[in-house]
Design a protein around this motif. Structure first.
Motif, PDB file in Angstrom:
ATOM      1  N   ALA A  16      10.238   0.541 -11.185  1.00 37.44           N
ATOM      2  CA  ALA A  16      10.213   1.575 -12.224  1.00 37.44           C
ATOM      3  C   ALA A  16       8.876   1.580 -12.968  1.00 37.44           C
ATOM      4  N   VAL A  17       8.275   0.419 -13.152  1.00 33.67           N
ATOM      5  CA  VAL A  17       6.956   0.330 -13.781  1.00 33.67           C
ATOM      6  C   VAL A  17       5.923   1.041 -12.901  1.00 33.67           C
ATOM      7  N   VAL A  18       5.939   0.757 -11.603  1.00 28.51           N
ATOM      8  CA  VAL A  18       5.000   1.401 -10.681  1.00 28.51           C
ATOM      9  C   VAL A  18       5.278   2.900 -10.619  1.00 28.51           C
ATOM     10  N   GLU A  19       6.545   3.304 -10.715  1.00 28.71           N
ATOM     11  CA  GLU A  19       6.896   4.726 -10.729  1.00 28.71           C
ATOM     12  C   GLU A  19       6.240   5.447 -11.906  1.00 28.71           C
ATOM     13  N   ALA A  20       6.116   4.784 -13.048  1.00 30.43           N
ATOM     14  CA  ALA A  20       5.432   5.397 -14.196  1.00 30.43           C
ATOM     15  C   ALA A  20       3.982   5.715 -13.833  1.00 30.43           C
ATOM     16  N   LEU A  21       3.336   4.829 -13.092  1.00 31.97           N
ATOM     17  CA  LEU A  21       1.957   5.077 -12.668  1.00 31.97           C
ATOM     18  C   LEU A  21       1.893   6.221 -11.666  1.00 31.97           C
ATOM     19  N   HIS A  22       2.896   6.319 -10.804  1.00 31.97           N
ATOM     20  CA  HIS A  22       2.931   7.438  -9.853  1.00 31.97           C
ATOM     21  C   HIS A  22       3.147   8.765 -10.575  1.00 31.97           C
ATOM     22  N   ARG A  23       3.973   8.771 -11.624  1.00 36.63           N
ATOM     23  CA  ARG A  23       4.148  10.003 -12.407  1.00 36.63           C
ATOM     24  C   ARG A  23       2.831  10.394 -13.072  1.00 36.63           C
ATOM     25  N   PHE A  24       2.109   9.407 -13.583  1.00 34.76           N
ATOM     26  CA  PHE A  24       0.815   9.640 -14.219  1.00 34.76           C
ATOM     27  C   PHE A  24      -0.159  10.273 -13.216  1.00 34.76           C
ATOM     28  N   ALA A  25      -0.317   9.631 -12.053  1.00 34.57           N
ATOM     29  CA  ALA A  25      -1.270  10.123 -11.049  1.00 34.57           C
ATOM     30  C   ALA A  25      -0.866  11.492 -10.511  1.00 34.57           C
ATOM     31  N   THR A  81      -8.093  16.889  -7.507  1.00 30.46           N
ATOM     32  CA  THR A  81      -8.131  15.430  -7.568  1.00 30.46           C
ATOM     33  C   THR A  81      -7.022  14.838  -6.709  1.00 30.46           C
ATOM     34  N   THR A  82      -7.293  13.637  -6.223  1.00 29.10           N
ATOM     35  CA  THR A  82      -6.256  12.813  -5.605  1.00 29.10           C
ATOM     36  C   THR A  82      -6.417  11.401  -6.134  1.00 29.10           C
ATOM     37  N   HIS A  83      -5.333  10.860  -6.622  1.00 26.39           N
ATOM     38  CA  HIS A  83      -5.310   9.495  -7.136  1.00 26.39           C
ATOM     39  C   HIS A  83      -4.350   8.675  -6.276  1.00 26.39           C
ATOM     40  N   SER A  84      -4.868   7.620  -5.648  1.00 30.60           N
ATOM     41  CA  SER A  84      -4.057   6.747  -4.801  1.00 30.60           C
ATOM     42  C   SER A  84      -3.953   5.380  -5.453  1.00 30.60           C
ATOM     43  N   VAL A  99       0.715  -4.198 -15.934  1.00 25.68           N
ATOM     44  CA  VAL A  99       0.417  -4.057 -14.512  1.00 25.68           C
ATOM     45  C   VAL A  99      -1.082  -3.893 -14.341  1.00 25.68           C
ATOM     46  N   ASP A 100      -1.584  -4.599 -13.354  1.00 28.49           N
ATOM     47  CA  ASP A 100      -2.974  -4.482 -12.934  1.00 28.49           C
ATOM     48  C   ASP A 100      -2.919  -3.796 -11.578  1.00 28.49           C
ATOM     49  N   VAL A 101      -3.624  -2.684 -11.439  1.00 25.70           N
ATOM     50  CA  VAL A 101      -3.511  -1.884 -10.224  1.00 25.70           C
ATOM     51  C   VAL A 101      -4.868  -1.274  -9.889  1.00 25.70           C
ATOM     52  N   LEU A 102      -5.098  -1.058  -8.601  1.00 26.39           N
ATOM     53  CA  LEU A 102      -6.292  -0.349  -8.169  1.00 26.39           C
ATOM     54  C   LEU A 102      -5.946   1.121  -7.971  1.00 26.39           C
ATOM     55  N   VAL A 103      -6.851   1.998  -8.409  1.00 35.26           N
ATOM     56  CA  VAL A 103      -6.642   3.438  -8.252  1.00 35.26           C
ATOM     57  C   VAL A 103      -7.912   4.033  -7.658  1.00 35.26           C
ATOM     58  N   GLU A 104      -7.762   4.667  -6.510  1.00 33.73           N
ATOM     59  CA  GLU A 104      -8.878   5.392  -5.928  1.00 33.73           C
ATOM     60  C   GLU A 104      -8.737   6.841  -6.355  1.00 33.73           C
ATOM     61  N   ALA A 105      -9.764   7.353  -7.007  1.00 34.15           N
ATOM     62  CA  ALA A 105      -9.707   8.692  -7.593  1.00 34.15           C
ATOM     63  C   ALA A 105     -10.805   9.564  -6.990  1.00 34.15           C
ATOM     64  N   GLN A 106     -10.384  10.561  -6.210  1.00 33.45           N
ATOM     65  CA  GLN A 106     -11.310  11.506  -5.598  1.00 33.45           C
ATOM     66  C   GLN A 106     -11.342  12.775  -6.442  1.00 33.45           C
ATOM     67  N   HIS A 107     -12.528  13.254  -6.755  1.00 30.52           N
ATOM     68  CA  HIS A 107     -12.720  14.463  -7.557  1.00 30.52           C
ATOM     69  C   HIS A 107     -13.586  15.426  -6.755  1.00 30.52           C
ATOM     70  N   VAL A 108     -13.066  16.605  -6.467  1.00 34.09           N
ATOM     71  CA  VAL A 108     -13.775  17.603  -5.660  1.00 34.09           C
ATOM     72  C   VAL A 108     -13.842  18.900  -6.455  1.00 34.09           C
ATOM     73  N   LEU A 109     -15.032  19.475  -6.521  1.00 32.95           N
ATOM     74  CA  LEU A 109     -15.159  20.765  -7.202  1.00 32.95           C
ATOM     75  C   LEU A 109     -14.321  21.809  -6.479  1.00 32.95           C
TER      76      LEU A 109
END
Length: 156
Positions: A16-25, A81-84, A99-109
């Protein structure tokens, strides 16, 4: 006498904690105001300063769910954007989680798909249980590496 949560409850809470991060992304990527808001506590704090400093610009600490949602959706309005999310390490103490997590964030015009900016960020996130879900109370974002056209972030 206090009892420890069962293994099943601990596992459900971690998911459920990780799900909060998925809702955010997903809220950011889908530009879904309600989904993004559902991931944040009313008094949430977003601190992007460490990542911004490494990229050479300033970004203020943002406080409050509505302010964070508005700031993110406005500042990213010209981008796709895509956040993984990967490698979450969750610690729970009662109704508080970290939670400590890695997030790859792609930003495209959106109007020029050839221009992009990619970041691998480390999120240090504090959360609280809110009824049946977990919500982010504080998110501090630091950058591990980045590549591409930094000007994309300011839609230049």
């Amino acid at each position: 006498m206090t009892t420890s949560p069962s293994f099943a409850q601990q596992t459900a809470d971690k998911l459920a904690v990780v799900e909060a991060l998925h809702r955010f992304a997903a809220g950011i990527d889908l530009r879904d105001k309600e989904l993004l808001a559902s991931s944040l506590s009313e008094n949430a704090v977003s601190d992007f300063r460490p990542a911004a400093a490494k990229a050479g610009f300033e970004y203020p600490v943002i406080e409050g769910r509505e302010t964070i949602v508005s700031a993110l959706l406005t500042s990213l309005s010209t981008l796709d954007t895509t956040h993984s999310i990967s490698n979450p390490r969750v610690t729970i103490n009662g109704d508080i989680a970290c939670v400590d997590v890695l997030v790859e964030a792609q930003h495209v015009l959106r109007n020029d798909g050839t221009r992009h900016y990619l970041m691998k960020n480390r999120y240090d996130v504090e959360l609280a249980r809110s009824g049946d879900i977990w919500v982010i109370t504080r998110n501090t974002v630091d950058n591990v590496w980045r590549s591409g056209d930094l000007a994309v972030l300011s839609a230049i």
